[in-house]
Design a protein around this motif. Structure first.
Motif, PDB file in Angstrom:
ATOM      1  N   LEU A   1       1.140  -4.123   2.016  1.00  0.00           N
ATOM      2  CA  LEU A   1       0.249  -3.395   1.116  1.00  0.00           C
ATOM      3  C   LEU A   1       0.639  -1.917   1.070  1.00  0.00           C
ATOM      4  CD1 LEU A   1      -2.238  -4.381  -0.433  1.00  0.00           C
ATOM      5  CD2 LEU A   1      -3.619  -3.323   1.310  1.00  0.00           C
TER       6      LEU A   1
ATOM      7  N   LEU B   1       3.597  -1.283  -1.080  1.00  0.00           N
ATOM      8  CA  LEU B   1       3.189  -1.298  -2.488  1.00  0.00           C
ATOM      9  C   LEU B   1       2.539   0.022  -2.866  1.00  0.00           C
ATOM     10  CD1 LEU B   1       1.619  -4.714  -3.477  1.00  0.00           C
ATOM     11  CD2 LEU B   1       3.461  -3.485  -4.553  1.00  0.00           C
ATOM     12  N   VAL B   2       1.659   0.506  -1.978  1.00  0.00           N
ATOM     13  CA  VAL B   2       0.917   1.733  -2.266  1.00  0.00           C
ATOM     14  C   VAL B   2       1.871   2.910  -2.417  1.00  0.00           C
ATOM     15  CG1 VAL B   2      -0.559   3.424  -1.148  1.00  0.00           C
ATOM     16  CG2 VAL B   2      -1.299   1.089  -1.300  1.00  0.00           C
TER      17      VAL B   2
ATOM     18  N   PHE C   1       5.007   2.825  -3.238  1.00  0.00           N
ATOM     19  CA  PHE C   1       5.740   2.629  -4.481  1.00  0.00           C
ATOM     20  C   PHE C   1       4.888   3.075  -5.668  1.00  0.00           C
ATOM     21  CE2 PHE C   1       7.466  -0.375  -7.735  1.00  0.00           C
ATOM     22  CZ  PHE C   1       8.689   0.238  -7.840  1.00  0.00           C
ATOM     23  N   PHE C   2       3.613   2.743  -5.610  1.00  0.00           N
ATOM     24  CA  PHE C   2       2.688   3.084  -6.680  1.00  0.00           C
ATOM     25  C   PHE C   2       2.541   4.594  -6.826  1.00  0.00           C
ATOM     26  CE2 PHE C   2      -1.710   3.694  -8.126  1.00  0.00           C
ATOM     27  CZ  PHE C   2      -1.585   3.061  -9.331  1.00  0.00           C
ATOM     28  N   THR C   3       2.477   5.295  -5.700  1.00  0.00           N
ATOM     29  CA  THR C   3       2.333   6.750  -5.778  1.00  0.00           C
ATOM     30  C   THR C   3       3.564   7.395  -6.389  1.00  0.00           C
ATOM     31  OG1 THR C   3       3.115   6.919  -3.541  1.00  0.00           O
ATOM     32  CG2 THR C   3       0.748   6.972  -3.859  1.00  0.00           C
TER      33      THR C   3
ATOM     34  N   PHE D   1       5.072   6.281  -8.987  1.00  0.00           N
ATOM     35  CA  PHE D   1       4.774   6.254 -10.415  1.00  0.00           C
ATOM     36  C   PHE D   1       3.949   7.477 -10.803  1.00  0.00           C
ATOM     37  CE2 PHE D   1       5.327   2.048 -12.624  1.00  0.00           C
ATOM     38  CZ  PHE D   1       6.236   1.557 -11.728  1.00  0.00           C
ATOM     39  N   ILE D   2       2.873   7.696 -10.024  1.00  0.00           N
ATOM     40  CA  ILE D   2       1.954   8.786 -10.360  1.00  0.00           C
ATOM     41  C   ILE D   2       2.668  10.129 -10.259  1.00  0.00           C
ATOM     42  CG2 ILE D   2      -0.225   9.882  -9.727  1.00  0.00           C
ATOM     43  CD1 ILE D   2      -0.703   7.222 -10.886  1.00  0.00           C
TER      44      ILE D   2
ATOM     45  N   LEU E   1      -2.615   9.566  -0.473  1.00  0.00           N
ATOM     46  CA  LEU E   1      -1.761   8.530   0.121  1.00  0.00           C
ATOM     47  C   LEU E   1      -1.985   8.469   1.627  1.00  0.00           C
ATOM     48  CD1 LEU E   1       0.482   6.497  -0.188  1.00  0.00           C
ATOM     49  CD2 LEU E   1       2.111   8.315   0.074  1.00  0.00           C
TER      50      LEU E   1
ATOM     51  N   LEU F   1      -1.216  -0.200 -15.575  1.00  0.00           N
ATOM     52  CA  LEU F   1      -0.744   0.200 -14.247  1.00  0.00           C
ATOM     53  C   LEU F   1      -1.651  -0.363 -13.162  1.00  0.00           C
ATOM     54  CD1 LEU F   1       1.691   1.921 -13.701  1.00  0.00           C
ATOM     55  CD2 LEU F   1       0.203   3.879 -13.406  1.00  0.00           C
TER      56      LEU F   1
ATOM     57  N   PHE G   1      -0.774  -3.295 -10.157  1.00  0.00           N
ATOM     58  CA  PHE G   1      -0.852  -3.117  -8.711  1.00  0.00           C
ATOM     59  C   PHE G   1      -2.164  -3.599  -8.128  1.00  0.00           C
ATOM     60  CE2 PHE G   1       2.587  -0.299  -9.689  1.00  0.00           C
ATOM     61  CZ  PHE G   1       3.415  -0.454  -8.615  1.00  0.00           C
TER      62      PHE G   1
ATOM     63  N   ARG H   1      -4.969  -5.563  -6.372  1.00  0.00           N
ATOM     64  CA  ARG H   1      -5.187  -6.579  -5.341  1.00  0.00           C
ATOM     65  C   ARG H   1      -6.678  -6.530  -5.031  1.00  0.00           C
ATOM     66  NH1 ARG H   1      -1.428  -8.426  -6.223  1.00  0.00           N
ATOM     67  NH2 ARG H   1       0.505  -8.965  -5.160  1.00  0.00           N
TER      68      ARG H   1
ATOM     69  N   MET I   1      -7.454  -3.805  -2.629  1.00  0.00           N
ATOM     70  CA  MET I   1      -6.753  -2.544  -2.861  1.00  0.00           C
ATOM     71  C   MET I   1      -7.431  -1.716  -3.931  1.00  0.00           C
ATOM     72  SD  MET I   1      -2.730  -2.306  -3.447  1.00  0.00           S
ATOM     73  CE  MET I   1      -1.937  -0.887  -4.122  1.00  0.00           C
TER      74      MET I   1
ATOM     75  N   PHE J   1      -7.380   1.320  -3.950  1.00  0.00           N
ATOM     76  CA  PHE J   1      -6.631   2.578  -3.966  1.00  0.00           C
ATOM     77  C   PHE J   1      -5.967   2.834  -5.316  1.00  0.00           C
ATOM     78  CE2 PHE J   1      -2.543   4.661  -3.278  1.00  0.00           C
ATOM     79  CZ  PHE J   1      -2.982   5.872  -2.799  1.00  0.00           C
TER      80      PHE J   1
ATOM     81  N   LEU K   1      -6.580   6.059  -7.614  1.00  0.00           N
ATOM     82  CA  LEU K   1      -5.533   7.062  -7.802  1.00  0.00           C
ATOM     83  C   LEU K   1      -5.240   7.252  -9.284  1.00  0.00           C
ATOM     84  CD1 LEU K   1      -3.665   8.949  -6.398  1.00  0.00           C
ATOM     85  CD2 LEU K   1      -1.960   7.172  -6.291  1.00  0.00           C
TER      86      LEU K   1
ATOM     87  N   ALA L   1      -5.869  10.750 -11.105  1.00  0.00           N
ATOM     88  CA  ALA L   1      -4.731  11.443 -11.696  1.00  0.00           C
ATOM     89  C   ALA L   1      -4.938  11.648 -13.189  1.00  0.00           C
ATOM     90  CB  ALA L   1      -3.450  10.650 -11.441  1.00  0.00           C
TER      91      ALA L   1
ATOM     92  N   TRP M   1     -13.580   9.924  -4.339  1.00  0.00           N
ATOM     93  CA  TRP M   1     -12.881   9.511  -3.119  1.00  0.00           C
ATOM     94  C   TRP M   1     -13.800   9.402  -1.915  1.00  0.00           C
ATOM     95  CZ3 TRP M   1      -7.995   7.779  -2.337  1.00  0.00           C
ATOM     96  CH2 TRP M   1      -7.167   7.823  -3.433  1.00  0.00           C
TER      97      TRP M   1
END
Lengths: 299, 131
Positions: A18, A21-22, A24-26, A28-29, A44, B58, B62, B64, B67, B69, B73, B77, B114
């Motif tokens: 997990l 993945l997280v 990797f996702f950040t 993108f941002i 993060l 997006l 991702f 889950r 998740m 998160f 995020l 953002a 958050w």
């Protein structure tokens, strides 16, 4: 059985996947909104701590619980032991029992419960703090705590071995030829605590193989697995932390993989402490079992 | 949102830019108010044609069950980006203090998003504290 293994594996490995993945996702941002980068880093770190501290905390909790259980076990049997020592001295010659040894094992447990584990928790907290606030770092302090704890634990394990060889007449049952390469493998491949691990396993083995004549091999195996399993789980978690750190290093911020690495190192020290406790547990339970058997057969 | 749709939006943005240039020559005195209103229109249309579908995609990518998160995020953002753009527009018009205030309020909103996660973190760390 397979299902149990799968759930266990997903419980331990799942959070780490997990996290990858997280991270990797950040990425993108960060690419989309560069001005948000500073915030992404903080969020993060928060997410990492929320997802990954749980396995680490589980190990902490488990070992704390076992420590507590052992110290109460000792408190429970102590009056009976004292009474027996007074009433019949002869029985104890058979068990090769050393009261000092039992006291020593329990002392180690109390030390672990009251000093070692809280100090290690403090080291972990300091690591987290210094990653969250890079301006105020406590990394040296955390390292100092960890190395001190490791030194303490190794000293205690070394004195265990001295006690056991002083008892005499007890030898490590497995053949040395088969044994040495495995020991060497562990010593070289487990970072920080490899040699400690082999030493303590050797000491426990020396003791328990002598006792196996009295209590039977299967009971011995049961006691061993009960004692060693939490330590092994901690070891696995520690390895997973370091592997994750190594895997995410190319694309994650240095903070993130540094934090993962730090938590991994702390868990290695926790694993060393848990071996100490496992040893005390094995000693105490073997003693109790032998003692009960002798009491029921000899009288 | 497919790639042609995004390209159409890029084209539209350029047309709006040309229109703004034209307006600045045609009616210089009306320019600030025309600029602001046109800008707001464009922001809203782009927001709903590009940003929201892309953010949803997006999050879906991702997502889950365990998740939250990713959604958090993306939402924070996105909010931050829109607020930054709007604040820059205010600064263009010369209202620096107002832009600052606006951005701070938006940051507070993001932080309050958050809070549940931060509380969870505190609860996780708490057993570590030995006293």
């Amino acid at each position: 059985m397979t299902q149990l293994l799968t759930t266990m594996a997903s419980e331990v490995i799942g959070p780490f996947l997990l996290v990858m993945l997280v991270i990797f996702f950040t990425l993108f941002i960060d690419f989309l909104i560069p001005s948000f980068q500073k915030w992404t880093r903080v969020t993060l770190l928060i997410a990492l701590l929320v997802y990954l501290l749980e396995p680490a905390m589980n190990s902490f909790e488990q070992i704390k619980m076992i420590t507590h259980a052992i110290s109460s076990l000792f408190l429970g049997i102590f009056p009976i032991i004292a009474a027996i020592i007074v009433s019949s001295g002869g029985t104890f010659g058979v068990v090769n029992f050393q009261p000092a040894m039992l006291l020593f094992a329990q002392g180690a447990v109390v030390l672990a419960e009251k000093l070692l584990i809280p100090l290690l928790a403090l080291a972990l907290l300091l690591d987290i703090l210094s990653r969250l606030l890079p301006e105020i770092t406590f990394t040296k302090m955390a390292d100092l705590l960890r190395t001190t704890l490791l030194a303490l634990v190794s000293a205690i394990v070394a004195s265990y071995s001295i006690f056991i060889t002083a008892g005499g007449a007890i030898t490590w049952a497995m053949s040395g030829m088969l044994n040495e390469p495995v020991k060497e493998l562990i010593r070289q491949n487990v970072p920080l605590i490899g040699s400690l691990l082999t030493d303590s396993i050797g000491s426990i083995g020396r003791y328990s193989s002598g006792a196996s004549a009295y209590i039977g091999v299967w009971l011995l195996i049961t006691i061993w697995s009960v004692a060693i399993l939490p330590a092994l789980k901690t070891l696995l978690t520690a390895f997973l932390f370091r592997w994750t750190a190594a895997l995410v290093e190319p694309f994650a911020q240095s903070d993130v993989c540094g934090l993962l690495d730090d938590i991994g190192r702390t868990l290695f020290v926790l694993c060393a402490i848990s071996f100490l406790i496992a040893f005390a547990f094995i000693y105490t339970s073997i003693f109790v079992v032998t003692f009960v058997k002798l009491m029921t057969t000899l009288k | 949102m497919a790639v042609p749709g995004a390209l159409i939006v890029v084209f539209q943005l350029f047309v709006v830019y040309l229109l703004l240039l034209l307006l600045s020559f045609a009616v210089p005195r009306m320019h600030p108010i025309l600029y602001t209103s046109l800008f707001l229109f464009t922001v809203i249309s782009v927001l709903f044609t590009v940003f929201v579908p892309f953010g949803k995609m997006l999050i879906h990518l991702f997502q889950r069950p365990s998740m939250p998160f990713a959604a958090l995020l993306v939402a924070s953002a996105g909010i931050y980006y829109v607020s930054e753009v709007l604040a820059m527009q205010m600064q263009d018009a010369g209202y620096h203090a107002f832009a600052q205030l606006f951005q701070t309020v938006v940051k507070l909103c993001i932080l309050s998003l958050w809070f549940p996660m931060i509380r969870q973190l505190f609860e996780t760390i708490e057993p570590l504290i030995p006293w």
